[in-house]
Design an enzyme around this catalytic site. Structure first.
Site, PDB file in Angstrom:
ATOM      1  N   GLY A 251      40.178 177.922   7.022  1.00  0.00           N
ATOM      2  CA  GLY A 251      39.349 176.982   7.761  1.00  0.00           C
ATOM      3  C   GLY A 251      38.993 175.724   6.994  1.00  0.00           C
ATOM      4  N   GLU A 286      42.353 182.155   2.443  1.00  0.00           N
ATOM      5  CA  GLU A 286      43.623 182.098   3.178  1.00  0.00           C
ATOM      6  C   GLU A 286      43.683 180.897   4.122  1.00  0.00           C
ATOM      7  OE1 GLU A 286      43.521 186.056   4.997  1.00  0.00           O
ATOM      8  OE2 GLU A 286      42.335 185.237   6.644  1.00  0.00           O
ATOM      9  N   ARG A 289      45.967 175.305   7.625  1.00  0.00           N
ATOM     10  CA  ARG A 289      46.014 173.861   7.885  1.00  0.00           C
ATOM     11  C   ARG A 289      46.037 173.018   6.608  1.00  0.00           C
ATOM     12  NH1 ARG A 289      43.841 172.019  12.417  1.00  0.00           N
ATOM     13  NH2 ARG A 289      42.729 173.996  12.557  1.00  0.00           N
ATOM     14  N   ARG A 325      47.826 170.208  20.409  1.00  0.00           N
ATOM     15  CA  ARG A 325      46.420 170.093  19.976  1.00  0.00           C
ATOM     16  C   ARG A 325      45.577 169.094  20.787  1.00  0.00           C
ATOM     17  NH1 ARG A 325      44.757 168.706  15.492  1.00  0.00           N
ATOM     18  NH2 ARG A 325      43.162 170.281  15.260  1.00  0.00           N
ATOM     19  N   TYR A 329      42.604 171.093  22.367  1.00  0.00           N
ATOM     20  CA  TYR A 329      41.331 170.978  21.646  1.00  0.00           C
ATOM     21  C   TYR A 329      40.725 169.585  21.734  1.00  0.00           C
ATOM     22  CZ  TYR A 329      43.406 174.919  18.950  1.00  0.00           C
ATOM     23  OH  TYR A 329      44.000 176.077  18.531  1.00  0.00           O
ATOM     24  N   CYS A 368      54.222 167.389  33.588  1.00  0.00           N
ATOM     25  CA  CYS A 368      53.464 167.155  34.816  1.00  0.00           C
ATOM     26  C   CYS A 368      52.090 167.810  34.748  1.00  0.00           C
ATOM     27  CB  CYS A 368      54.258 167.650  36.018  1.00  0.00           C
ATOM     28  SG  CYS A 368      55.714 166.644  36.253  1.00  0.00           S
ATOM     29  N   GLU A 369      51.232 167.271  33.909  1.00  0.00           N
ATOM     30  CA  GLU A 369      49.859 167.742  33.718  1.00  0.00           C
ATOM     31  C   GLU A 369      49.045 166.523  33.305  1.00  0.00           C
ATOM     32  OE1 GLU A 369      48.395 170.731  33.903  1.00  0.00           O
ATOM     33  OE2 GLU A 369      50.209 171.925  34.223  1.00  0.00           O
TER      34      GLU A 369
END
Ligand code: PLP
Length: 458
Positions: A251, A286, A289, A325, A329, A368-369
Site C-alpha cells: 500500500g 509486500e 504499486r 483505473r 477508481y 461503448c461506456e
C-alpha cells in the site's frame, strides 16, 4: 544485496524522452505498454535501503509480467501471489532468477476465498516447493488445506478493523471479506499449530495508498500488529519455533498528480520499525504499486478530434479495457501529447504549450461506456488526429486489469533494459479474442463433457 543507489524518488511523465517514446509507438503500434526494468530496480533498491532489515515481497498482482518478477527476484525480493496463476508465474520466475544466481524461493500465496482449483494447484506445487507459504484469511481455508493433506508453512491474515487507501474500493483492512478478526487470531493459530501446521506468520494489508499524511494511521496499525505478534508468540510458546515474520502488507503510495509529493520512505521505514516494537520475528512488507507504477507508461494514438459543447472531445485507441483505473477508481493519470512536445522542441520552445494552443480536452477510448474516459477538461496542447499521447504511471494495475470487453484485443507490452527494447508480450489479435469459443465448438462433445466434470467445489 547491491549498494543503495541514488535514484530520484519519483519519475515524472516529463522525465520520459518524447522522441524515444514516439518512435516506440511507431515501431510496435498502439496502444502499447512500455515498462522500464531499470526503474523497477531503482525503486526496489530505494525501498530496500529504507527497510534494511525487512523481508520484502513484491505483490505480483500489480504487474505480473515475467520480466518484472525475474528482475525483482534477482534483486532479492520474494513474491506475494493472489492466485494459483500468480504462484505459477512466481515459481517460474524464481527458477529463471535462480539460474542467474538468486537464492531461496520465497513465494507466498495469499488465499482470499480460494477456489478449489487454486488450492489443488498450490498444494501440488507445495509438494515440489516445500518452502511455499500459504496465507489464509478464514478458518474454512485451514480446513480445506488440511483435507488436501497440506501441513506446510501457514500464515494467518487478520482483519485489523482499520482501512486506508486512495479510494474505498482499495481499502481492505476493515472489509469483512479479508482476514480473520484480529481478536480471534490467537485461538485460530493455536488450533492450527495443534493440528500440525507450521505456523510462521501473521499478516494484514490495510489498503493501497499509504501516504505521508496518513503516517499516524500506519503507525497505529503496525503497533496493533506488534501487539498481536507478541500475543501469538506467547500462545505458541513450546509449539514449534514461534512466529517467523509479521507481514504488514503493502500500500505504499506513489504520486499520480504532478503536484503530489513522493512518499517519505525513510519516515515510513522508521515509523514502521518503531511502531512494531520489540518482537522476535522479522518485519515483512509486500508493496506492489511502489515498484512498478512510475516504471511504466501507456502509449495511445489519437484517432478522432471534435468540438463538443464545453470541451474538445478527443478519441484515442486505448480505453478502459486497456487501462481501467480511471473508470474504476476515478484515478488520475498524467497525460502528455508527445507529438506536440516533439514539435515544440523542434521549434525551440521549451515547453509543450509554446507550439500549440492549450485547451480543455476530454480524452476517451473506443468502448461503448460513458465511463470510458481518461480525463475530462484537462488542459493540454490541442490534439490532432495521429498524435501520440503518453499516459503516465501506468506500470501498476495497468495491463493486469486489461480485459477484452467489447471484444477488444489486449495491447502489447514492451520492456526497456540496458538500452535495449524487447517485446515482452505480443498484442492480441481478433483471432485470440474468439479462440476459446471456436475451440469449444470444434472439440468433441465427449471432451466437452469431461471439462465440465473436472470441478470439485469443496
Ligand atoms: C494488493 C495487495 C498488496 C499490494 O498493494 P499495493 O498498493 O500495490 O502496494 C499487498 N498485499 C496484499 C494482500 C494485496 O492484496
Amino acid at each position: 544485496m547491491t549498494a543503495p543507489v541514488e535514484s530520484p524518488s519519483i519519475r515524472r511523465l516529463a522525465d520520459w524522452d518524447p522522441t524515444r517514446l514516439e518512435s516506440l509507438a511507431q515501431d510496435y503500434g498502439s496502444p502499447l505498454y512500455v515498462l522500464d526494468l531499470e526503474r523497477v530496480r531503482e525503486n526496489y533498491r530505494r525501498l530496500e535501503s529504507a527497510f534494511p532489515d525487512a523481508e520484502i515481497l513484491y505483490a505480483v498482482k500489480a504487474n505480473a509480467l515475467g520480466d518484472v518478477l525475474e528482475t525483482l527476484r534477482e534483486e532479492g525480493a520474494g513474491l506475494e501471489c493472489a492466485s494459483a496463476g500468480e504462484v505459477e508465474r512466481a515459481l517460474a520466475a524464481s527458477e529463471s532468477a535462480a539460474e542467474n544466481g538468486a537464492t531461496g524461493a520465497n513465494v507466498h500465496y495469499t488465499a482470499v476465498n480460494p477456489p478449489a482449483r487454486d488450492l489443488e494447484w498450490v498444494v501440488d506445487a507445495w509438494e515440489e516447493y516445500p518452502d511455499l507459504t500459504i496465507t489464509v484469511g478464514a478458518e474454512d481455508t485451514i480446513d480445506r488445506l488440511e483435507e488436501r493433506g497440506y501441513d506446510g508453512r501457514l500464515c494467518l491474515r487478520v482483519n485489523p478493523g482499520i482501512g486506508a487507501g486512495h479510494h474505498e474500493k482499495v481499502q481492505t483492512g476493515a472489509a469483512a471479506k479479508f482476514g480473520v478478526p484480529a481478536e480471534r487470531a490467537v485461538d485460530v493459530l493455536a488450533d492450527a499449530a495443534d493440528r500440525g501446521f507450521d505456523v510462521v506468520g501473521i499478516h494484514a494489508h490495510v489498503g493501497s495508498g499509504v501516504s505521508s499524511d496518513q503516517l499516524g494511521d500506519h503507525r497505529e496499525f503496525v503497533s496493533r500488529m506488534g501487539d498481536l505478534a507478541r500475543d501469538v508468540s506467547e500462545a505458541l510458546a513450546g509449539d514449534g519455533d514461534g512466529l517467523e515474520f509479521v507481514d504488514v502488507g503493502g500500500g505504499f503510495g506513489v504520486p499520480y498528480r504532478e503536484e503530489d509529493q513522493p512518499l517519505d520512505l525513510e519516515a515510513v521505514g522508521d515509523a514502521t520499525r518503531d511502531a512494531l516494537g520489540d518482537v522476535d520475528a522479522a518485519l515483512t512488507i509486500e508493496p506492489g504499486r511502489y515498484f512498478v507504477a512510475d516504471a511504466g507508461v501507456l502509449l495511445t494514438a489519437v484517432n478522432t478530434v471534435k468540438e463538443a459543447r464545453d470541451t474538445l472531445a478527443v478519441g484515442v485507441d486505448a480505453g478502459m479495457t486497456t487501462l481501467l483505473r480511471p473508470a474504476m477508481y476515478d484515478a488520475y493519470h498524467p497525460i502528455r501529447n508527445l507529438t506536440a512536445a516533439i514539435e515544440a522542441e523542434q521549434h525551440g520552445a521549451s515547453d509543450d504549450e509554446r507550439g500549440r494552443e492549450t485547451v480543455a480536452q476530454t480524452i476517451a477510448g473506443p468502448i461503448c461506456e460513458s465511463g470510458d474516459v481518461f480525463c475530462e477538461n484537462r488542459h493540454l496542447p490541442v490534439s490532432e488526429r495521429t498524435d501520440v499521447l503518453v499516459i503516465g504511471n501506468a506500470g501498476a494495475y495497468g495491463y493486469e486489469m486489461a480485459n477484452q470487453y467489447n471484444s477488444r484485443p489486449r495491447p502489447a507490452s514492451i520492456v526497456l533494459e540496458d538500452g535495449d527494447v524487447r517485446l515482452a508480450r505480443r498484442r492480441e489479435t481478433l483471432e485470440d479474442v474468439t479462440r476459446l469459443e471456436r475451440e469449444a465448438r470444434d472439440s468433441e462433445p465427449s471432451a466437452n463433457h469431461e471439462t465440465h466434470a473436472e470441478h470439485d467445489t469443496r
